[in-house]
Design a protein around this motif. Sequence first.
Motif, mmCIF file in Angstrom:
data_model
loop_
_atom_site.group_PDB
_atom_site.id
_atom_site.type_symbol
_atom_site.label_atom_id
_atom_site.label_comp_id
_atom_site.label_asym_id
_atom_site.label_seq_id
_atom_site.Cartn_x
_atom_site.Cartn_y
_atom_site.Cartn_z
ATOM 1 N N CYS A 84 -9.045 6.187 -2.220
ATOM 2 C CA CYS A 84 -8.351 4.951 -2.589
ATOM 3 C C CYS A 84 -8.588 4.627 -4.058
ATOM 4 O O CYS A 84 -9.703 4.798 -4.577
ATOM 5 N N HIS A 104 -3.112 0.095 -3.715
ATOM 6 C CA HIS A 104 -2.841 -1.189 -3.056
ATOM 7 C C HIS A 104 -2.618 -2.209 -4.160
ATOM 8 O O HIS A 104 -3.558 -2.564 -4.894
ATOM 9 N N LEU A 122 -8.100 3.798 6.226
ATOM 10 C CA LEU A 122 -8.220 3.977 4.780
ATOM 11 C C LEU A 122 -9.653 4.277 4.352
ATOM 12 O O LEU A 122 -9.877 4.812 3.259
ATOM 13 N N THR A 148 0.867 -1.180 0.000
ATOM 14 C CA THR A 148 0.000 0.000 0.000
ATOM 15 C C THR A 148 0.897 1.222 0.000
ATOM 16 O O THR A 148 1.885 1.277 0.750
#
Length: 302
Positions: free
Chosen positions: A192, A245, A187, A168
């Motif tokens: 993201c 990620h 998160l 990540t």
Amino acid sequence: MRHDLGDLNAFVAVARARGFRDAARAGNISASALSEAVRRLEVQLGVRLLNRTTRSVVPTEAGERLLDRLGPALREVDAALDVVNGYRDRVAGTLRLNVPVVAARLVLPAIVPPFLAAYPEIQLEVMAEDSFVDVLAAGCDAGIRYDERLEQDMIAVPIGPRRQRFATAASPSYLAASGHPEHPRDLMAHACLRGRFSSGAMPPWEFERQGEVIRLDPSGPLVVGSGSAMELAIEAAISGTGVIHLFEQWLQPHLDSGALEPVLEPWWQSFSGPFLYYPGRRLVPAPLRAFLDFVKARGAAG
């Protein structure tokens, strides 16, 4: 009506030698076996092919006509079999692999160039996709998968790194503006950058530390197709759009350069590396056998 190729060859040998004994000596086979083969062929055809006496064996008119036609035909058969024998005795032909995009990106580059240099008569075709397909139905000889997606009736050979991790990361500018997550659940409040399989499924982000496993479905401004489109997500992460990620090996050059910084590294989850898998068949095609041996040798050397 189909006829045994051995019986046809027996007739040609006897007709050309004008005798069973001479044909038997030339072919290293018993005269009785040749006699039985010719008799069997005549019964199937319902026509006498050879006139036999105690002193000679001469083709009948039907036998002469058959001999004239069989000679070139059997030479063609021999030539065709020689082509196949060439594939057995030398490593040549086409090898087709079905692999996930990540394997094409991270595993094969270290293997393919030296393999093709070692076997210049092999043509390698790589079909890279993230959907789970039947390799045989797709016309492939073998595939690369991770162990949780291997079919039970396949033979699996380790290929590539034996342990991998999901990493990540985010850019220094993003972390300066949005702060450093201290726990995976933090998160959920961050932007993201996600990936979606071609099936439509969006894999969760998984983290693990001291036996505790956490699975998250964070949201963010960008979703890309899993595979080659992940390069877009990486560039967006470098530009400060959000947190990414992905396979550590994929992100490593940007972590090394400082374009991305590690996030939650103690929680990065590791997993076993990929496998080359293929059907359990007695006769493995020469190009696939060469690739298997090459992969195994690299693994032993490593």
